[in-house]
Design a protein around this motif. Structure first.
Motif, mmCIF file in Angstrom:
data_model
loop_
_atom_site.group_PDB
_atom_site.id
_atom_site.type_symbol
_atom_site.label_atom_id
_atom_site.label_comp_id
_atom_site.label_asym_id
_atom_site.label_seq_id
_atom_site.Cartn_x
_atom_site.Cartn_y
_atom_site.Cartn_z
ATOM 1 N N GLY A 51 0.110 -1.685 -0.057
ATOM 2 C CA GLY A 51 -0.354 -0.666 -0.065
ATOM 3 C C GLY A 51 0.698 1.097 0.214
ATOM 4 N N VAL A 52 2.139 1.506 -0.595
ATOM 5 C CA VAL A 52 2.469 2.282 -0.196
ATOM 6 C C VAL A 52 3.080 2.637 -1.897
ATOM 7 C CG1 VAL A 52 3.927 1.826 1.553
ATOM 8 C CG2 VAL A 52 5.158 1.077 -0.540
ATOM 9 N N ALA A 53 2.461 2.319 -2.921
ATOM 10 C CA ALA A 53 3.046 2.651 -4.242
ATOM 11 C C ALA A 53 2.234 3.662 -4.469
ATOM 12 C CB ALA A 53 2.195 1.866 -5.362
ATOM 13 N N ASP A 54 1.513 4.662 -4.050
ATOM 14 C CA ASP A 54 1.472 6.503 -4.104
ATOM 15 C C ASP A 54 3.069 7.384 -3.871
ATOM 16 O OD1 ASP A 54 -0.435 5.275 -5.743
ATOM 17 O OD2 ASP A 54 -2.248 5.624 -4.580
ATOM 18 N N ASP A 55 3.416 6.875 -2.818
ATOM 19 C CA ASP A 55 4.423 7.901 -1.953
ATOM 20 C C ASP A 55 5.838 6.825 -1.093
ATOM 21 O OD1 ASP A 55 5.414 10.543 -1.013
ATOM 22 O OD2 ASP A 55 3.358 9.706 0.937
ATOM 23 N N TYR A 56 6.720 6.680 -1.978
ATOM 24 C CA TYR A 56 7.466 6.117 -1.159
ATOM 25 C C TYR A 56 9.503 6.822 -2.229
ATOM 26 C CZ TYR A 56 7.440 3.914 -5.594
ATOM 27 O OH TYR A 56 7.632 3.410 -7.348
ATOM 28 N N VAL A 57 9.725 6.180 -0.923
ATOM 29 C CA VAL A 57 11.543 6.550 -1.411
ATOM 30 C C VAL A 57 12.067 5.255 -1.363
ATOM 31 C CG1 VAL A 57 13.256 7.440 -0.652
ATOM 32 C CG2 VAL A 57 11.495 8.598 -0.185
ATOM 33 N N LEU A 58 12.792 5.133 -2.856
ATOM 34 C CA LEU A 58 13.825 3.337 -2.494
ATOM 35 C C LEU A 58 15.189 3.649 -2.547
ATOM 36 C CD1 LEU A 58 12.763 1.865 -6.631
ATOM 37 C CD2 LEU A 58 12.012 0.860 -4.171
ATOM 38 N N PHE A 59 15.467 2.661 -1.366
ATOM 39 C CA PHE A 59 16.823 2.804 -0.930
ATOM 40 C C PHE A 59 17.130 1.409 -1.905
ATOM 41 C CE2 PHE A 59 20.088 1.312 0.839
ATOM 42 C CZ PHE A 59 20.979 2.571 1.805
ATOM 43 N N GLY A 60 18.068 1.433 -2.779
ATOM 44 C CA GLY A 60 18.354 0.027 -3.119
ATOM 45 C C GLY A 60 20.205 -0.321 -3.029
ATOM 46 N N GLN A 61 20.415 -0.952 -2.670
ATOM 47 C CA GLN A 61 21.918 -1.339 -2.544
ATOM 48 C C GLN A 61 22.484 -2.642 -2.741
ATOM 49 O OE1 GLN A 61 23.913 -3.567 -0.505
ATOM 50 N NE2 GLN A 61 25.392 -2.135 0.445
ATOM 51 N N SER A 62 23.531 -2.315 -3.736
ATOM 52 C CA SER A 62 24.656 -2.949 -5.045
ATOM 53 C C SER A 62 23.779 -3.614 -5.520
ATOM 54 C CB SER A 62 25.235 -3.981 -3.772
ATOM 55 O OG SER A 62 25.791 -4.911 -4.338
ATOM 56 N N TRP A 63 23.086 -4.563 -6.223
ATOM 57 C CA TRP A 63 22.452 -5.059 -6.748
ATOM 58 C C TRP A 63 20.890 -4.598 -7.248
ATOM 59 C CZ3 TRP A 63 19.736 -7.366 -11.064
ATOM 60 C CH2 TRP A 63 18.596 -7.900 -10.408
ATOM 61 N N GLY A 64 20.602 -4.158 -5.848
ATOM 62 C CA GLY A 64 19.150 -3.869 -5.512
ATOM 63 C C GLY A 64 19.177 -2.292 -5.887
ATOM 64 N N GLY A 65 20.952 -1.075 -5.595
ATOM 65 C CA GLY A 65 21.087 0.088 -6.669
ATOM 66 C C GLY A 65 20.502 0.318 -8.009
ATOM 67 N N MET A 66 20.919 -1.211 -8.462
ATOM 68 C CA MET A 66 20.882 -1.410 -9.987
ATOM 69 C C MET A 66 19.650 -1.392 -10.528
ATOM 70 S SD MET A 66 23.669 -3.587 -11.009
ATOM 71 C CE MET A 66 23.875 -3.592 -12.706
ATOM 72 N N LEU A 67 18.787 -2.276 -10.000
ATOM 73 C CA LEU A 67 17.825 -2.991 -9.751
ATOM 74 C C LEU A 67 16.299 -1.351 -9.260
ATOM 75 C CD1 LEU A 67 15.695 -5.475 -10.421
ATOM 76 C CD2 LEU A 67 15.262 -5.235 -7.907
ATOM 77 N N ALA A 68 16.945 -0.842 -8.228
ATOM 78 C CA ALA A 68 16.266 0.491 -8.084
ATOM 79 C C ALA A 68 16.431 1.116 -9.877
ATOM 80 C CB ALA A 68 16.018 1.392 -6.863
#
Length: 300
Positions: free
Chosen positions: A97-114
């Protein structure tokens, strides 16, 4: 103390484990944490739950194939794709339920995905943190050769002997691998509990890591070995914060495309850190991250 809720988000015929710390919808965007690997777990990033104490709810999850999410040890490289994990992330945002208001924090491979997710300009995305990530596995592999060249000659010789023989699951390979990891992945000895938990989870089921990455951080032979997000970085339309460590395996060469191609970006280097500054320099990390989140809101 911030409340914690854990659950599962149905995803196709599988399920994604998640954890929410803090109160969603209370005025600040959720910080959604995308872990590394691919094939690791959320555990080593649990420190970010501290943000909930300052009003930012935090969503952790384990990507499919690891941790509390559905394990699929029989699936091959045709199943484990970037699109699979992008779809899983989209599904999680809606399910929690956060698709309308969020910040992504991606680390390592997760940063590329983000970064790839952010380039699609989702309406609810407010900001993007790319931590200790390469922009390209081609750059990453080239820099791994540089870092390996600085290892003691006997260590690199041991690593190469096992890589050639296909015995990277041996104890000798692991001991030699630790020399690299203790320099460029986590410089805290002994390793912190949360980091060790993710490391052990990856070892317990290495299907995703071996398929997409390979046997180690510096021997990348998997399906991602030529993958890059450089081509989409100019499409990112939210303010971005890029983080890396001075001793990071994600060297400046691998990180620089983010700083050069994202239109609104700030790059912070942690002088005493390698790949996990949130553990290696926690006080400065907290200050930098909170400053960024406040700036998104226009508050001092």
């Amino acid at each position: 103390m911030a409340t914690t809720v854990k659950g599962f988000a149905p995803f196709r015929e599988f399920r994604t484990w998640y954890r929410v710390t803090g109160e969603l919808g209370a005025g600040k965007p959720a910080v959604v944490v995308v872990h590394g690997g691919p094939g690791s777990t959320h555990d080593y990033l649990l420190r970010l739950t501290a943000l909930a104490g300052q009003g930012w709810p935090v969503v952790h999850y384990d990507q499919l194939g690891n941790g509390g999410s559905t394990h699929l040890p029989g699936r091959d490289g045709g199943f484990w794709t970037v699109d699979l994990f992008l779809d899983e992330l989209d599904n999680l945002l809606r399910a929690v339920g956060v698709a309308d208001d969020y910040v992504l924090f991606g680390q390592s491979w997760g940063g590329m995905l983000a970064a790839r997710h952010a380039a699609g300009r989702p309406a609810g995305l407010r900001g993007l943190v790319i931590a200790n990530s390469p922009a390209s596995y081609v750059l990453w592999r080239a820099e791994m050769a540089v870092l390996r060249g600085a290892l003691p000659s006997d260590v690199d010789a041991t690593l190469r002997a096992h890589e050639t023989a296909g015995t990277t699951d041996s104890e000798e390979y692991y001991r030699a691998m630790r020399v690299f990891y203790d320099r460029h992945v986590c410089r805290i000895v002994p390793w912190p509990r949360d980091y060790l938990a993710s490391f052990m989870e990856t070892a317990n089921d290495s299907t995703v890591y071996l398929t997409m990455n390979g046997p180690s951080e510096f021997h990348v032979t998997g399906t991602l070995k030529d993958w890059s997000v450089e081509d989409c970085l100019s499409e990112i339309a939210v303010p971005a914060l890029v983080l890396s460590g001075r001793h990071d395996e994600a060297t400046p060469v691998t990180v620089r495309p983010f700083a050069e191609k994202i239109p609104d970006v700030r790059w912070e280097i942690f002088e005493e850190s390698s790949h996990v500054p949130h553990l290696e320099e926690p006080e400065r990390f907290d200050a930098v991250l909170v400053d960024y989140l406040k700036a998104l809101e226009g508050t001092p």
